[in-house]
Design an enzyme around this catalytic site. Structure first.
Site, PDB file in Angstrom:
ATOM      1  N   THR A  17       0.730  -1.016   0.029  1.00 60.92           N
ATOM      2  CA  THR A  17      -0.048   0.038  -0.048  1.00 60.92           C
ATOM      3  C   THR A  17       0.795   1.461   0.002  1.00 60.92           C
ATOM      4  O   THR A  17       1.688   1.578   0.892  1.00 60.92           O
ATOM      5  CB  THR A  17      -0.772  -0.080   1.236  1.00 60.92           C
ATOM      6  N   GLU A  18       0.777   2.098  -0.947  1.00 62.56           N
ATOM      7  CA  GLU A  18       1.278   3.365  -1.042  1.00 62.56           C
ATOM      8  C   GLU A  18       2.726   3.258  -1.199  1.00 62.56           C
ATOM      9  O   GLU A  18       3.387   4.048  -0.701  1.00 62.56           O
ATOM     10  CB  GLU A  18       0.934   4.494   0.115  1.00 62.56           C
ATOM     11  N   LEU A  19       3.524   2.201  -1.479  1.00 56.18           N
ATOM     12  CA  LEU A  19       4.867   1.824  -1.458  1.00 56.18           C
ATOM     13  C   LEU A  19       5.418   1.889  -0.048  1.00 56.18           C
ATOM     14  O   LEU A  19       6.612   2.119  -0.041  1.00 56.18           O
ATOM     15  CB  LEU A  19       5.439   2.704  -2.717  1.00 56.18           C
TER      16      LEU A  19
END
Lengths: 391, 439
Positions: free
Chosen positions: A145-147
């Site tokens: 998630t979101e890197l």
């Protein structure tokens, strides 16, 4: 020969309806069906369908020379099925070309990696099962998630059998090093890492239509030239898929740009690769130490967009405190709510940092203020807990 | 007896408690054979007029004319004492003033000395508490003088509510020569912390009370403030506690969604109302009993602070905010409550605990509220004593016998607070004022 690696993030959160104290105990339908449908159908019309069609034609025209990777969340797939099944079909068509890789991630686009290994693994397994069922693929590369990335998260990901993981090419982690190489994790060096080139990625994702930008208008030739002049093995262009047609409207010329870009890149002798192909064919040059979680969000590239104030910490803590009971309940209806309550977006709406990143935050925020977002979320959570206790 | 009453609002169009109090009071006065002519800005025509005559201040034509016209000059002289720090001559809007002023500079023609017929100007009041309130207060005074003159011989005493109408009261008194009674529903010291009051409002309040023949305060608490902080002679200040008049509530009992006990705070979330003490007490109670939920209903400048504080204390899953409640939702909230808490830091009277008691809800109020002077069946604590507050909440939700006693006796008590009794006291004050004036 230099490689370019495109990865697109496909996600839509389940938005909550205005849920008042008076609803608690009486009303267990938490979602804003109208808004969710309206947004999904709009984005499908303006982004998913035209962009998928464009990619399909580019892949076919170039006979396999054009490749890219997708990460599609479980929440997005659920909404495709509910409101825009034709979008799911078009992704399946892309899957059939063999030039598109699907990455593993958390099912709910959740922050579970910051809570517990167990919960995180659960989420990833669920997503892997979803990929198998919808697209018939088993992912070997992972994007959180979101890197969000840290040494310990990398360990868990590798333990689940993934060979490659994506991360942000964050300045505070890389220092003088370049994001344009393959790295490995810091613990046992088995997981290969591809790092986002945020400068070139954001040229497309954020700056493309900005007329005040010195480089405006951005043409495919100019951009291909920039990619060619980068030092390193691989240029990783990671961005939200909604960039195309949604954040950058069709009228900005973004589709024409993407249509012309493959030819321009190929003309510079640049090769396309999916995430796994790039990590397989290139040698890692160094290890990457990242003891504290980083992400691709905001100027700080950390997790304070979701867990940066008292409200967010409180909501996060109260949500995951329910995890053991959800597990015990083994009830599909509860699992369904449990998943959408984990959407990281809910926490994003509660952010109170409004300086340089205020624009991006408010663009994605359906609430008037972080406080409203918090109250609404906590009301829903309270009712959910009451129902859970009745089991 | 006939009274000319100046108010700022009247049901159904109300922003605060003043309108509700005026409504009950006029009805009570009517039952005591007192006729009321109620003057307010922006009467919208759908007020209940069975007890009072509502005069719309916006319908009164204020006349300005050449000083040569007889009589008009008289009014102008009589109201000329109203000196407001303002360039409104003669009480026109700032935009109009700018236009006229420009004309005067260009042509040298004095617009205020128009030739010919009287210059009739109809003022439209916005009638809401807003930014230009000082301007409206002054304009209201001009119209008040006009009203007093037109109604000459039709009233025996003037009654002005709260500082907003004090200049109007003074103007009417000067024009008519009738006695003036001013009514302190709140003081500047209740609206903010005592070192930081609005001095303009303070001055108006002081001037109003100084000019008045009698002053009515809504509680002894307020009476003491009036005497000590405004230096008004104690002999002319009388405490008359508000009463309460309830609309018939035929709403069905709302469906109760949660089984937990509900403890409610309802009101503006501002410093004056002590919301932060309620949160601290809630955290203490939650450490002991799990099956209770706290609700903070309302909005205000401390709301975000309160949301953050509840999150810091880690009680947000059991501490809920509703935002501003409208219409039936207020009643619904009371009906859903098991305990009502009013931890006000400074409350001249405080009508909301009475509304809660009327819904059979046991209440906890602070000693720093006027209503504490008239209630026996309410738990009273100091607003800052969060331990005592938590203790009382705990007792009321844990021991059914205690809650039952407070709820039953409280209902009887609140039903005996009638406006007809309060109005009888007010009538006595009128008589004193008339007597004083005639001396």
């Amino acid at each position: 020969m230099k490689t370019v690696c495109f990865y697109f993030q496909v996600h839509q959160p389940w938005r909550l309806k205005t849920y008042r104290f008076f609803n608690m105990g009486n009303d267990h339908n938490y979602l804003d069906d109208f808004t969710n449908r309206a947004i999904m159908q709009k984005v499908a019309r303006e982004c998913y369908l035209p962009m998928n069609a464009l990619l399909l034609s580019l892949i076919e025209e170039n006979k396999g020379a054009v490749k890219c990777s997708f990460s599609i969340t479980g929440s997005a797939v659920e909404q495709f099925k509910a409101y825009a099944p034709e979008v799911l079909d078009s992704f399946k068509k892309l899957a059939e070309t063999g030039c598109v890789e699907f990455l593993g991630e958390t099912y709910s686009h959740s922050l579970s990696s910051l809570y517990s290994t167990d919960e995180f693994k659960q989420e990833v397994k669920l997503h892997t099962a979803m990929l198998k069922e919808e697209f018939g693929v088993k992912p070997t590369a992972f994007r959180n998630t979101e890197l969000i990335y840290s040494d310990s998260i990398a360990q868990v990901v590798e333990g689940m059998g993934f060979k490659t993981m994506l991360a942000e090419g964050a300045k505070h982690i890389l220092g003088w090093k370049s994001p344009n190489f393959v790295y490995t994790d810091a613990v046992d060096n088995k997981l290969r890492l591809l790092l986002r080139n945020y400068k070139l990625s954001d040229d497309i994702a954020f700056r493309f239509s900005n007329e005040g930008w010195g480089e405006w208008p951005l043409t495919a030739d100019k951009f291909a030239g920039w990619v060619a002049s980068e030092t390193g093995d691989v240029v990783n262009l990671f961005m939200d898929y909604e960039t195309f047609g949604e954040h950058q409207k069709a009228s900005t010329g973004i589709f024409d740009f993407m249509k012309a870009l493959p030819a321009a890149l190929l003309a510079h002798g640049i090769e396309f690769a999916t995430v796994s192909e790039a990590s397989k064919k290139l040698q890692p040059v160094a290890v990457l130490h990242c003891p504290h979680a980083m992400s691709w969000a905001d100027e700080e590239r950390d997790v304070t967009a979701w867990l940066g104030n008292d409200l967010q910490n409180e909501a996060f803590g109260k949500l995951y405190a329910l995890a053991p009971r959800i597990k015990k309940a083994k009830n599909k209806d509860f699992d369904y709510v449990w998943h959408f309550m984990q959407n990281s977006d809910h926490f994003y709406y509660m952010a109170t940092k409004w300086l340089s990143d205020g624009d991006v935050h408010s663009y994605f925020n359906p609430y008037g203020s972080a406080y409203e977002a918090f109250i609404n979320y906590m009301n829903v959570l309270a009712d959910f807990e009451i129902e859970l206790n009745k089991l | 007896m006939r009274v000319l009453m100046f108010g700022w609002e009247f049901p159904p169009h109300i922003a605060g408690g003043l309108g509700t109090a005026c409504y009950g009071m006029t009805q009570g006065l009517a039952r005591n054979d007192v006729e009321v002519i109620f003057v307010m800005p922006k009467a919208s025509g759908d007020e209940d007029q069975s007890f009072v005559k509502v005069v719309n201040a916006s319908d009164i034509e204020a006349r300005y004319c050449d000083s040569s016209i007889e009589g008009a000059d008289d009014i102008m002289r009589k109201i000329s004492f109203i000196h407001i720090d303002s360039n409104m001559v003669p009480y026109i809007s700032p935009e109009e003033w700018a236009t006229y002023r420009e004309g005067y500079e260009r042509t040298g023609k004095k617009f205020w000395e128009r030739k010919g017929d009287s210059w009739t100007q109809r003022y439209t009041f916005s009638g809401k508490y807003g930014a230009n309130i000082m301007e409206e207060v002054a304009r209201y005074a001009v119209v008040a003088a006009e009203v007093a003159q037109q109604l000459e011989g039709q009233f025996d005493v003037i009654h002005a509510h709260d500082w907003l109408t004090y200049f109007a009261g003074i103007a009417a008194k000067r024009v008519s020569g009738k006695p003036l009674v001013v009514h302190m529903h709140a003081t500047s010291f209740d609206r903010s912390s005592s070192d930081n009051i609005d001095t303009r409002v303070y001055e108006i309040e002081r001037a109003g009370m100084a000019a008045a023949d009698m002053v009515i305060a809504v509680s002894n608490l307020t009476r003491n403030i009036v005497i000590n902080k405004y230096n008004i002679e104690p002999e002319k200040v009388v405490a008359v506690h508000n009463a309460v008049q309830f609309a018939e509530n035929d709403n069905p009992l709302p469906k109760r969604g949660v089984e937990d006990k509900i403890v409610t705070f309802l009101g503006r979330i501002t410093f004056q109302k002590g919301p932060d003490y309620f949160i601290e007490a809630a955290a203490k109670v939650l450490q002991r009993v799990p099956n209770v939920r706290f609700v903070m209903a309302g909005s205000g400048d401390m709301m975000n602070h309160c949301i953050r504080r509840a999150a810091q204390l880690g009680i947000s899953d059991r501490f809920h905010f509703t935002g501003f409640l409208k219409g039936d939702d207020v009643q619904k909230m009371f009906q859903l409550s098991d305990v009502y808490v009013m931890p006000s830091v400074s409350e001249p009277f405080g009508i909301s605990p009475l509304e809660a008691m009327r819904s059979n809800v046991p209440t906890i109020i602070s000693h720093q509220s006027g209503v504490a002077e008239v209630l026996d069946y309410a738990v009273k604590v100091n607003y800052w004593d969060v331990d005592a507050m938590a203790d009382s909440i705990y007792g009321l939700i844990t021991y059914p016998a205690l809650a039952k006693m407070f709820s039953e006796k409280g209902m009887d008590e609140v039903n005996n607070l009638k406006w007809i009794n309060a109005a009888a006291k007010i009538k006595t004050v009128y008589e004193q004022a008339i007597e004083k004036c005639n001396k």
